[in-house]
Enzyme design. Structure first.
Site, PDB file in Angstrom:
ATOM      1  N   ASP A   1     -16.060-134.262  -3.205  1.00 27.67           N
ATOM      2  CA  ASP A   1     -16.557-133.209  -4.153  1.00 27.67           C
ATOM      3  C   ASP A   1     -14.530-132.415  -3.745  1.00 27.67           C
ATOM      4  OD1 ASP A   1     -16.343-131.718  -6.556  1.00 27.67           O
ATOM      5  OD2 ASP A   1     -16.720-129.956  -4.863  1.00 27.67           O
TER       6      ASP A   1
ATOM      7  N   ASP B   1     -13.373-128.811  -5.024  1.00 30.54           N
ATOM      8  CA  ASP B   1     -13.081-127.515  -4.754  1.00 30.54           C
ATOM      9  C   ASP B   1     -14.844-127.012  -4.462  1.00 30.54           C
ATOM     10  OD1 ASP B   1     -10.599-126.378  -6.671  1.00 30.54           O
ATOM     11  OD2 ASP B   1     -11.799-128.338  -7.993  1.00 30.54           O
TER      12      ASP B   1
ATOM     13  N   ASN C   1     -20.855-129.717  -3.683  1.00 30.33           N
ATOM     14  CA  ASN C   1     -22.061-128.718  -3.537  1.00 30.33           C
ATOM     15  C   ASN C   1     -22.607-128.265  -4.933  1.00 30.33           C
ATOM     16  OD1 ASN C   1     -18.610-128.202  -4.841  1.00 30.33           O
ATOM     17  ND2 ASN C   1     -19.746-126.402  -5.394  1.00 30.33           N
TER      18      ASN C   1
END
Length: 306
Positions: free
Chosen positions: A142, A144, A253
Protein backbone atom coordinates in the site's frame (compact mmCIF):
# COMPACT_ATOMS: atom_id res chain seq x y z
CA UNK A 1 -17.52 6.45 -2.66
CA UNK A 2 -14.59 8.84 -2.22
CA UNK A 3 -14.06 11.58 -4.79
CA UNK A 4 -10.78 12.76 -3.23
CA UNK A 5 -7.58 11.85 -5.11
CA UNK A 6 -6.09 10.54 -1.87
CA UNK A 7 -7.47 7.60 0.07
CA UNK A 8 -6.13 7.45 3.62
CA UNK A 9 -7.18 6.75 7.19
CA UNK A 10 -7.91 9.52 9.67
CA UNK A 11 -5.09 10.99 11.70
CA UNK A 12 -6.55 11.50 15.20
CA UNK A 13 -4.17 14.42 15.73
CA UNK A 14 -4.96 16.19 12.46
CA UNK A 15 -7.86 18.61 12.56
CA UNK A 16 -7.63 19.03 8.79
CA UNK A 17 -9.71 15.90 8.34
CA UNK A 18 -12.67 17.75 9.76
CA UNK A 19 -12.29 20.93 7.70
CA UNK A 20 -14.88 22.16 5.26
CA UNK A 21 -12.71 21.24 2.27
CA UNK A 22 -13.24 17.52 2.96
CA UNK A 23 -10.31 16.67 0.68
CA UNK A 24 -8.95 13.80 2.76
CA UNK A 25 -11.70 11.33 3.71
CA UNK A 26 -11.33 8.78 6.46
CA UNK A 27 -11.32 5.02 6.13
CA UNK A 28 -10.99 2.03 8.46
CA UNK A 29 -8.71 1.94 11.45
CA UNK A 30 -5.53 -0.09 11.22
CA UNK A 31 -4.91 -3.45 12.85
CA UNK A 32 -2.48 -4.08 15.66
CA UNK A 33 1.06 -5.28 15.09
CA UNK A 34 1.56 -8.50 13.19
CA UNK A 35 0.91 -11.41 15.57
CA UNK A 36 3.43 -14.10 16.32
CA UNK A 37 2.87 -17.64 15.14
CA UNK A 38 1.48 -20.02 17.73
CA UNK A 39 0.15 -23.55 17.92
CA UNK A 40 -3.61 -23.87 18.05
CA UNK A 41 -4.83 -24.87 21.49
CA UNK A 42 -7.53 -27.30 20.42
CA UNK A 43 -4.93 -29.84 19.35
CA UNK A 44 -3.90 -30.37 22.97
CA UNK A 45 -7.44 -31.30 23.85
CA UNK A 46 -7.59 -33.89 21.08
CA UNK A 47 -4.27 -35.30 22.23
CA UNK A 48 -5.51 -35.74 25.80
CA UNK A 49 -8.33 -38.01 24.56
CA UNK A 50 -5.83 -40.16 22.68
CA UNK A 51 -3.64 -40.32 25.78
CA UNK A 52 -6.59 -41.69 27.74
CA UNK A 53 -7.11 -44.35 25.11
CA UNK A 54 -3.45 -45.32 24.94
CA UNK A 55 -2.92 -45.35 28.70
CA UNK A 56 -4.77 -48.64 28.96
CA UNK A 57 -2.93 -50.28 26.08
CA UNK A 58 0.37 -52.09 26.32
CA UNK A 59 2.10 -53.59 23.25
CA UNK A 60 1.64 -57.32 23.24
CA UNK A 61 4.57 -59.64 23.89
CA UNK A 62 4.98 -62.70 21.64
CA UNK A 63 5.83 -64.87 24.65
CA UNK A 64 3.04 -63.95 27.06
CA UNK A 65 0.50 -62.18 24.79
CA UNK A 66 0.86 -59.02 26.81
CA UNK A 67 -0.74 -60.51 29.94
CA UNK A 68 2.37 -60.23 32.09
CA UNK A 69 4.52 -57.12 32.19
CA UNK A 70 6.64 -58.19 35.14
CA UNK A 71 8.55 -61.20 33.75
CA UNK A 72 10.16 -59.90 30.52
CA UNK A 73 13.91 -60.49 31.02
CA UNK A 74 13.49 -59.58 34.65
CA UNK A 75 12.60 -55.96 33.88
CA UNK A 76 11.09 -54.00 36.73
CA UNK A 77 7.62 -52.48 36.77
CA UNK A 78 9.22 -49.05 36.49
CA UNK A 79 11.01 -50.05 33.30
CA UNK A 80 7.79 -51.33 31.80
CA UNK A 81 5.92 -48.20 32.77
CA UNK A 82 8.64 -46.08 31.20
CA UNK A 83 8.45 -48.11 27.99
CA UNK A 84 4.70 -47.72 27.95
CA UNK A 85 5.03 -43.96 28.47
CA UNK A 86 7.50 -43.66 25.59
CA UNK A 87 5.23 -45.70 23.36
CA UNK A 88 2.26 -43.50 24.20
CA UNK A 89 4.29 -40.38 23.44
CA UNK A 90 5.31 -41.78 20.05
CA UNK A 91 1.70 -42.58 19.23
CA UNK A 92 0.67 -39.09 20.30
CA UNK A 93 3.32 -37.48 18.07
CA UNK A 94 2.25 -39.56 15.09
CA UNK A 95 -1.38 -38.63 15.68
CA UNK A 96 -0.55 -34.92 15.95
CA UNK A 97 1.49 -35.02 12.74
CA UNK A 98 -1.33 -36.77 10.92
CA UNK A 99 -3.88 -34.22 12.15
CA UNK A 100 -1.65 -31.33 11.11
CA UNK A 101 -1.15 -32.77 7.63
CA UNK A 102 -4.88 -33.27 7.21
CA UNK A 103 -5.60 -29.73 8.35
CA UNK A 104 -3.07 -28.26 5.90
CA UNK A 105 -4.49 -30.32 3.04
CA UNK A 106 -8.02 -29.16 3.84
CA UNK A 107 -6.86 -25.56 4.08
CA UNK A 108 -5.04 -25.74 0.75
CA UNK A 109 -8.16 -27.19 -0.88
CA UNK A 110 -10.21 -24.30 0.50
CA UNK A 111 -7.74 -21.86 -1.04
CA UNK A 112 -7.94 -23.68 -4.39
CA UNK A 113 -11.74 -23.57 -4.33
CA UNK A 114 -11.67 -19.90 -3.39
CA UNK A 115 -9.20 -19.06 -6.16
CA UNK A 116 -11.31 -20.90 -8.72
CA UNK A 117 -14.52 -19.17 -7.65
CA UNK A 118 -12.95 -15.74 -8.14
CA UNK A 119 -11.67 -16.37 -11.67
CA UNK A 120 -14.25 -14.64 -13.83
CA UNK A 121 -12.44 -14.42 -17.14
CA UNK A 122 -11.25 -10.83 -16.62
CA UNK A 123 -7.95 -9.75 -18.13
CA UNK A 124 -5.27 -9.73 -15.37
CA UNK A 125 -4.13 -6.35 -14.11
CA UNK A 126 -0.49 -7.30 -14.72
CA UNK A 127 1.27 -9.00 -17.62
CA UNK A 128 3.05 -12.34 -17.03
CA UNK A 129 6.22 -12.25 -14.97
CA UNK A 130 9.38 -11.27 -16.77
CA UNK A 131 12.05 -14.02 -16.80
CA UNK A 132 14.18 -12.53 -14.02
CA UNK A 133 11.18 -12.48 -11.66
CA UNK A 134 10.11 -16.08 -12.27
CA UNK A 135 10.31 -17.97 -8.99
CA UNK A 136 9.97 -14.82 -6.87
CA UNK A 137 7.01 -14.08 -4.66
CA UNK A 138 4.88 -11.03 -5.39
CA UNK A 139 4.87 -8.35 -2.67
CA UNK A 140 1.98 -5.88 -2.87
CA UNK A 141 2.53 -2.66 -0.91
CA UNK A 142 0.00 0.00 0.00
CA UNK A 143 1.08 3.64 -0.34
CA UNK A 144 -0.68 6.09 2.01
CA UNK A 145 -0.02 5.58 5.72
CA UNK A 146 2.03 2.49 4.83
CA UNK A 147 4.99 4.01 2.95
CA UNK A 148 4.21 7.74 3.15
CA UNK A 149 1.82 10.24 4.72
CA UNK A 150 0.40 13.09 2.64
CA UNK A 151 -1.42 16.25 3.65
CA UNK A 152 -2.96 19.27 1.95
CA UNK A 153 -1.91 21.26 5.00
CA UNK A 154 1.69 22.55 4.91
CA UNK A 155 4.00 20.46 7.09
CA UNK A 156 7.46 21.18 8.42
CA UNK A 157 10.23 19.89 6.17
CA UNK A 158 8.27 17.64 3.75
CA UNK A 159 10.25 15.17 1.67
CA UNK A 160 8.54 16.42 -1.47
CA UNK A 161 5.57 18.49 -2.65
CA UNK A 162 3.23 17.26 -5.38
CA UNK A 163 0.83 19.56 -7.25
CA UNK A 164 -2.59 17.94 -7.79
CA UNK A 165 -5.46 19.36 -9.84
CA UNK A 166 -8.89 19.10 -8.20
CA UNK A 167 -11.93 20.51 -10.00
CA UNK A 168 -9.82 22.92 -12.00
CA UNK A 169 -7.73 24.14 -9.06
CA UNK A 170 -4.12 23.16 -8.35
CA UNK A 171 -3.51 22.05 -4.76
CA UNK A 172 -0.13 21.37 -3.17
CA UNK A 173 0.17 17.99 -1.46
CA UNK A 174 2.93 17.74 1.17
CA UNK A 175 4.42 14.25 1.39
CA UNK A 176 6.53 12.80 4.22
CA UNK A 177 8.23 9.42 3.94
CA UNK A 178 7.82 6.80 6.64
CA UNK A 179 11.06 6.19 8.57
CA UNK A 180 13.36 3.65 6.89
CA UNK A 181 11.22 3.39 3.74
CA UNK A 182 14.30 3.83 1.54
CA UNK A 183 16.16 1.08 3.43
CA UNK A 184 13.10 -1.14 3.22
CA UNK A 185 12.77 -0.79 -0.55
CA UNK A 186 16.48 -1.46 -1.06
CA UNK A 187 16.33 -4.56 1.14
CA UNK A 188 13.46 -6.16 -0.80
CA UNK A 189 14.49 -4.97 -4.27
CA UNK A 190 15.99 -8.25 -5.51
CA UNK A 191 13.91 -10.61 -3.37
CA UNK A 192 10.37 -9.94 -4.64
CA UNK A 193 8.35 -8.79 -7.59
CA UNK A 194 7.25 -5.48 -6.04
CA UNK A 195 3.85 -3.92 -6.69
CA UNK A 196 2.42 -0.72 -5.20
CA UNK A 197 -1.37 -0.99 -5.14
CA UNK A 198 -3.10 2.15 -3.86
CA UNK A 199 -6.72 3.25 -3.63
CA UNK A 200 -5.63 6.80 -4.42
CA UNK A 201 -5.89 8.31 -7.89
CA UNK A 202 -3.00 8.07 -10.33
CA UNK A 203 -2.75 11.85 -10.75
CA UNK A 204 -1.62 12.03 -7.12
CA UNK A 205 0.04 8.64 -6.53
CA UNK A 206 2.05 8.43 -9.75
CA UNK A 207 4.17 11.55 -9.11
CA UNK A 208 4.55 10.53 -5.45
CA UNK A 209 6.01 7.20 -6.58
CA UNK A 210 8.29 8.99 -9.03
CA UNK A 211 9.83 10.83 -6.06
CA UNK A 212 9.76 7.81 -3.73
CA UNK A 213 11.12 5.10 -6.01
CA UNK A 214 14.48 6.62 -6.87
CA UNK A 215 16.02 3.16 -7.26
CA UNK A 216 13.26 2.04 -9.64
CA UNK A 217 12.61 -1.14 -7.69
CA UNK A 218 8.80 -1.00 -7.96
CA UNK A 219 7.76 -3.09 -10.94
CA UNK A 220 4.04 -2.27 -11.11
CA UNK A 221 1.83 0.63 -10.03
CA UNK A 222 -1.90 0.02 -9.59
CA UNK A 223 -4.34 2.78 -8.68
CA UNK A 224 -7.95 3.33 -7.63
CA UNK A 225 -9.40 2.27 -10.97
CA UNK A 226 -7.92 -1.20 -10.39
CA UNK A 227 -9.71 -1.58 -7.03
CA UNK A 228 -13.03 -3.35 -6.60
CA UNK A 229 -15.94 -1.29 -5.26
CA UNK A 230 -17.39 -3.45 -2.51
CA UNK A 231 -20.05 -1.83 -0.31
CA UNK A 232 -18.37 1.55 -0.55
CA UNK A 233 -14.86 0.23 0.10
CA UNK A 234 -11.93 0.13 -2.29
CA UNK A 235 -10.88 -3.52 -2.13
CA UNK A 236 -7.66 -4.75 -3.72
CA UNK A 237 -8.64 -8.04 -5.34
CA UNK A 238 -5.42 -10.03 -5.47
CA UNK A 239 -6.99 -12.68 -7.70
CA UNK A 240 -6.98 -10.14 -10.55
CA UNK A 241 -3.22 -9.66 -10.52
CA UNK A 242 -2.53 -12.73 -12.62
CA UNK A 243 -0.24 -14.19 -9.97
CA UNK A 244 -0.37 -17.38 -7.91
CA UNK A 245 -2.05 -16.45 -4.63
CA UNK A 246 0.07 -18.91 -2.66
CA UNK A 247 3.05 -16.70 -3.57
CA UNK A 248 1.38 -13.30 -3.13
CA UNK A 249 1.68 -11.07 -0.03
CA UNK A 250 -0.02 -7.75 0.67
CA UNK A 251 1.15 -5.21 3.27
CA UNK A 252 -1.56 -2.66 4.05
CA UNK A 253 -2.73 -0.53 6.98
CA UNK A 254 -6.42 -0.80 6.03
CA UNK A 255 -8.14 -4.18 6.62
CA UNK A 256 -10.86 -3.32 4.10
CA UNK A 257 -8.21 -3.23 1.37
CA UNK A 258 -7.50 -6.96 1.68
CA UNK A 259 -11.06 -7.95 2.55
CA UNK A 260 -11.12 -10.65 -0.15
CA UNK A 261 -7.76 -12.18 0.82
CA UNK A 262 -7.02 -11.71 4.54
CA UNK A 263 -4.97 -14.91 4.49
CA UNK A 264 -2.44 -13.15 2.23
CA UNK A 265 -2.13 -10.03 4.37
CA UNK A 266 0.45 -8.62 6.74
CA UNK A 267 -1.26 -5.80 8.66
CA UNK A 268 0.80 -2.73 9.44
CA UNK A 269 0.01 0.20 11.71
CA UNK A 270 -0.99 3.46 10.06
CA UNK A 271 1.83 6.00 10.06
CA UNK A 272 1.39 9.76 10.28
CA UNK A 273 4.40 11.44 11.87
CA UNK A 274 6.11 9.18 14.43
CA UNK A 275 9.83 9.69 13.84
CA UNK A 276 10.68 6.64 15.98
CA UNK A 277 8.60 4.25 13.90
CA UNK A 278 10.41 1.03 12.87
CA UNK A 279 7.56 -1.01 11.41
CA UNK A 280 9.09 -1.34 7.95
CA UNK A 281 12.37 -2.62 9.34
CA UNK A 282 10.51 -5.03 11.60
CA UNK A 283 8.80 -6.53 8.55
CA UNK A 284 12.04 -7.65 6.92
CA UNK A 285 12.69 -10.85 8.98
CA UNK A 286 9.12 -12.02 8.38
CA UNK A 287 9.37 -11.37 4.66
CA UNK A 288 12.65 -13.28 4.52
CA UNK A 289 10.94 -16.24 6.20
CA UNK A 290 8.01 -16.13 3.76
CA UNK A 291 10.40 -16.37 0.82
CA UNK A 292 11.19 -19.93 1.93
CA UNK A 293 7.62 -21.29 2.28
CA UNK A 294 5.62 -22.87 -0.52
CA UNK A 295 2.29 -21.28 0.44
CA UNK A 296 2.41 -17.98 2.35
CA UNK A 297 -1.26 -18.33 3.30
CA UNK A 298 -0.59 -21.30 5.55
CA UNK A 299 1.69 -19.11 7.66
CA UNK A 300 -0.18 -15.80 7.54
CA UNK A 301 -3.65 -17.28 8.02
CA UNK A 302 -2.58 -19.38 11.02
CA UNK A 303 -0.96 -16.34 12.64
CA UNK A 304 -4.04 -14.24 11.96
CA UNK A 305 -6.32 -16.77 13.65
CA UNK A 306 -4.25 -17.05 16.84
Amino acid sequence: MNSSPITQVSNPNDSLNHSSTNLIPSSHNSLNNYPQKSVKGNRKKKGSIINKLFCCFVPSNDQNNGNNINTDNGASNNDKLQQQKQYNQQQQQQYNQHQQQQQQQQQQQQYINKDSSQQNGEIPLMVPMIPRHVGLKTLVLDLDETLVHSSFKPVHNPDFIVPVEIEGTIHQVYVVKRPFVDDFLRAIAEKFEIVVFTASLAKYADPVLDFLDTGRVIHYRLFRESCHNHKGNYVKDLSRLGRDLKSTIIVDNSPSSYLFHPENAIPIDSWFDDKDDRELLDLLPLLDDLIKVEDVRLVLDESRNN
